[in-house]
Design a protein around this motif. Structure first.
Motif, short mmCIF file in Angstrom:
data_model
loop_
_atom_site.label_atom_id
_atom_site.label_comp_id
_atom_site.label_asym_id
_atom_site.label_seq_id
_atom_site.Cartn_x
_atom_site.Cartn_y
_atom_site.Cartn_z
N VAL A 154 -2.96 6.54 -9.58
CA VAL A 154 -1.76 6.24 -10.34
C VAL A 154 -1.91 4.93 -11.11
CG1 VAL A 154 -0.33 7.45 -8.66
CG2 VAL A 154 -0.65 4.98 -8.46
N GLU A 155 -1.06 4.79 -12.12
CA GLU A 155 -1.04 3.56 -12.90
C GLU A 155 0.13 2.71 -12.43
OE1 GLU A 155 0.20 2.82 -17.32
OE2 GLU A 155 -1.89 3.47 -17.31
N PHE A 156 -0.11 1.41 -12.33
CA PHE A 156 0.95 0.49 -11.91
C PHE A 156 0.87 -0.75 -12.80
CE2 PHE A 156 2.76 -2.88 -9.20
CZ PHE A 156 3.97 -2.30 -8.85
N ALA A 158 8.31 3.06 -9.74
CA ALA A 158 9.15 2.54 -10.83
C ALA A 158 9.92 1.31 -10.38
CB ALA A 158 10.11 3.63 -11.31
N VAL A 159 10.50 1.35 -9.17
CA VAL A 159 11.29 0.22 -8.69
C VAL A 159 10.40 -0.96 -8.33
CG1 VAL A 159 12.82 -0.55 -6.85
CG2 VAL A 159 13.20 1.67 -7.92
N LEU A 160 9.29 -0.70 -7.69
CA LEU A 160 8.38 -1.78 -7.32
C LEU A 160 7.79 -2.46 -8.56
CD1 LEU A 160 6.52 -0.12 -4.31
CD2 LEU A 160 8.05 -2.09 -4.20
N ALA A 161 7.55 -1.70 -9.61
CA ALA A 161 6.98 -2.27 -10.84
C ALA A 161 7.94 -3.25 -11.50
CB ALA A 161 6.60 -1.16 -11.81
N GLU A 162 9.23 -3.12 -11.22
CA GLU A 162 10.23 -4.03 -11.79
C GLU A 162 10.22 -5.39 -11.12
OE1 GLU A 162 13.69 -0.67 -12.79
OE2 GLU A 162 13.87 -1.99 -11.06
N ARG A 163 9.64 -5.47 -9.92
CA ARG A 163 9.73 -6.68 -9.12
C ARG A 163 8.49 -7.55 -9.31
NH1 ARG A 163 13.71 -6.52 -5.06
NH2 ARG A 163 12.60 -8.31 -4.17
N ASP A 164 8.71 -8.79 -9.71
CA ASP A 164 7.57 -9.68 -9.92
C ASP A 164 7.06 -10.30 -8.62
OD1 ASP A 164 9.58 -11.50 -9.37
OD2 ASP A 164 9.60 -12.38 -11.39
N ASP A 165 7.71 -9.96 -7.49
CA ASP A 165 7.26 -10.48 -6.20
C ASP A 165 6.42 -9.45 -5.45
OD1 ASP A 165 9.33 -8.71 -5.75
OD2 ASP A 165 10.33 -9.93 -4.22
N VAL A 166 5.95 -8.42 -6.17
CA VAL A 166 5.20 -7.32 -5.56
C VAL A 166 3.91 -7.06 -6.34
CG1 VAL A 166 5.20 -4.81 -5.27
CG2 VAL A 166 7.14 -6.14 -4.47
N VAL A 167 2.83 -6.79 -5.61
CA VAL A 167 1.60 -6.27 -6.21
C VAL A 167 1.22 -4.99 -5.48
CG1 VAL A 167 0.74 -8.51 -6.97
CG2 VAL A 167 0.11 -7.65 -4.71
N MET A 168 0.66 -4.02 -6.22
CA MET A 168 0.22 -2.78 -5.60
C MET A 168 -1.23 -2.97 -5.15
SD MET A 168 1.19 0.17 -4.59
CE MET A 168 2.79 0.12 -5.41
N GLU A 169 -1.41 -3.09 -3.85
CA GLU A 169 -2.73 -3.36 -3.27
C GLU A 169 -3.61 -2.12 -3.30
OE1 GLU A 169 -5.30 -6.13 -1.04
OE2 GLU A 169 -3.55 -6.33 -2.33
N PHE A 170 -3.04 -0.96 -2.99
CA PHE A 170 -3.80 0.29 -3.01
C PHE A 170 -2.86 1.48 -2.97
CE2 PHE A 170 -3.50 -0.85 1.54
CZ PHE A 170 -2.93 0.31 2.07
N THR A 171 -3.40 2.64 -3.29
CA THR A 171 -2.67 3.91 -3.11
C THR A 171 -3.55 4.85 -2.30
OG1 THR A 171 -3.49 4.84 -5.19
CG2 THR A 171 -1.39 3.66 -5.26
N VAL A 172 -2.89 5.82 -1.67
CA VAL A 172 -3.60 6.79 -0.82
C VAL A 172 -3.00 8.16 -1.05
CG1 VAL A 172 -4.07 7.52 1.56
CG2 VAL A 172 -4.10 5.08 0.99
N ASP A 173 -3.85 9.17 -1.11
CA ASP A 173 -3.39 10.56 -1.08
C ASP A 173 -4.56 11.43 -0.65
OD1 ASP A 173 -2.31 13.23 -1.78
OD2 ASP A 173 -0.73 12.04 -2.73
N SER A 174 -4.31 12.30 0.32
CA SER A 174 -5.38 13.16 0.84
C SER A 174 -5.70 14.30 -0.12
CB SER A 174 -4.98 13.73 2.20
OG SER A 174 -3.79 14.50 2.10
N ALA A 214 -2.31 -1.02 -14.89
CA ALA A 214 -3.59 -1.07 -14.19
C ALA A 214 -3.63 0.05 -13.15
CB ALA A 214 -3.79 -2.43 -13.53
N THR A 215 -4.82 0.33 -12.66
CA THR A 215 -5.01 1.37 -11.65
C THR A 215 -5.44 0.73 -10.34
OG1 THR A 215 -5.70 2.96 -13.33
CG2 THR A 215 -6.21 3.50 -11.04
N PRO A 216 -4.55 0.68 -9.34
CA PRO A 216 -4.92 0.09 -8.04
C PRO A 216 -6.02 0.91 -7.38
CG PRO A 216 -2.53 0.43 -8.24
CD PRO A 216 -3.17 1.18 -9.36
N GLY A 255 0.85 -1.18 0.00
CA GLY A 255 0.00 0.00 0.00
C GLY A 255 0.89 1.23 0.00
N LEU A 256 0.70 2.10 -0.98
CA LEU A 256 1.54 3.30 -1.12
C LEU A 256 0.74 4.52 -0.67
CD1 LEU A 256 4.10 4.77 -2.12
CD2 LEU A 256 3.03 4.83 -4.38
N VAL A 257 1.27 5.22 0.32
CA VAL A 257 0.59 6.41 0.86
C VAL A 257 1.38 7.63 0.43
CG1 VAL A 257 -0.33 7.51 2.93
CG2 VAL A 257 -0.10 5.02 2.84
N GLY A 258 0.74 8.49 -0.37
CA GLY A 258 1.41 9.64 -0.94
C GLY A 258 1.86 9.33 -2.35
#
Length: 321
Positions: free
Chosen positions: A48-50, A26-42, A53-55, A13-16
């Motif tokens: 964002v696109e990952f 960019a770095v997380l998208a390179e890793r096949d052992d990671v999925v973007m579960e959600f993003t947060v920004d107030s 796709a759009t989490p 989960g990415l906040v901000g």
């Protein structure tokens, strides 16, 4: 015969989702052992696109944690929000928390996290993105020094970090607070690769916070040395360099953090050198090994809470910060 065991990807989960988040994404998208579960920004920003796709996107971390169970929460928000968001993630999830540097904005917030350690595993779950400690030239210098113990202790360090933020005017202070707030923590975390920091011995901010001059004592092989740290925004271009002096042997290791290069010399003799191919952006070169360490199961101690507490105690001791 059975194949390798299946390992579930790390749910992040990415906040901000501001400028620094672009490097994380960019770095997380390179890793096949990671999925973007959600993003947060107030702020009212576009999701964002990952990986095409759009989490799911939320306006608050509390909302996101009601709907998801992440393995890792990354806080890429303004420094003054770090403590509150870290506490929220610790209490409302079982996720590890990676906080952008600096860990917190004041010593009271650091104490709050320390006191929380009896309720949740702060030391096992809170990490700080001290990315300069993972830069290629720092890694090279650390390895070189490690195999040359005969050089003796490091007796003096000079480090100067310049950024052209004077061109941004008031926007620079709104984004980065001061040169010491922004660069000091990078200098301190970088130094933990080479010495044991002990205390700040002098500190002075000038130019309304756009420049700073600090000295910090350290120990190397049991001996005391001093690091002179200069940071400033009064420049037209970025320049970041550090010099490590081994007074007993006459060796000096010179590191250029902007060019990601370095060399070691003793008087007229070149002892070693390091360069790069110029194809990897500097922050990508920092965050790739940082995430490799964090997700390895055995994170480097420089990412850990104890290292962040030591760095924070020194970093926040500067008057006016």
């Amino acid at each position: 015969m059975t194949g390798p065991a299946h390992v579930d990807p790390v749910r992040v989960g990415l906040v901000g989702v501001g400028i620094i988040a672009e490097t994380h994404l960019a770095v997380l998208a390179e890793r096949d052992d990671v999925v973007m579960e959600f993003t947060v920004d107030s702020r009212p920003v576009e999701p964002v696109e990952f990986r095409g796709a759009t989490p799911p996107h939320y306006s608050s971390l509390a909302q996101a944690l009601e709907a998801h169970q992440p393995d890792l929460v990354v806080l890429a928000t303004p420094t003054e929000t770090h403590a509150e968001l870290a506490v929220l993630a610790l209490l409302r999830s079982t996720a590890r928390v990676l906080v952008e540097k600096p860990l917190v904005h004041d010593l009271a917030s650091l104490m709050e996290l320390c006191e929380l350690d009896g309720k949740v595993d702060v030391r096992g779950r809170v990490f700080t993105a001290h990315h300069f400690a993972f830069s290629p030239e720092v890694d090279w210098a650390s390895e070189l020094i490690g195999v040359n113990s005969g050089w003796g202790p490091i007796t003096a360090v000079t480090s100067a970090f310049y950024d052209p933020y004077v061109l941004r005017g008031p926007e620079a202070f709104a984004s980065y607070v001061s040169s010491w707030t922004d660069s000091g923590v990078n200098q301190l975390s970088m130094l933990t690769r080479f010495v044991d920091l002990t205390e700040i011995t002098s500190a002075r901010q000038t130019d309304g916070g756009a420049s700073a001059w600090c000295t910090v004592d350290f120990r190397s092989y049991g001996e005391v040395g001093t690091a002179r740290l200069r940071s400033s925004w009064l420049t037209g271009s970025s320049s970041k360099e550090s010099s490590l002096v081994f007074g007993r042997s006459g060796v000096e290791v010179w590191i250029d953090h902007t060019a990601m290069t370095g060399f070691a010399a003793r008087q007229g003799e070149l002892l070693g050198s390091f360069g790069n191919d110029g194809r990897t952006a500097r922050k990508i070169a920092h965050y790739r090994p940082l995430y490799a360490s964090l997700l390895s199961g055995r994170p480097d101690p420089v990412l850990g809470f104890d290292a962040a507490a030591t760095i924070t105690a020194i970093h926040r001791a500067v008057p006016g910060v």
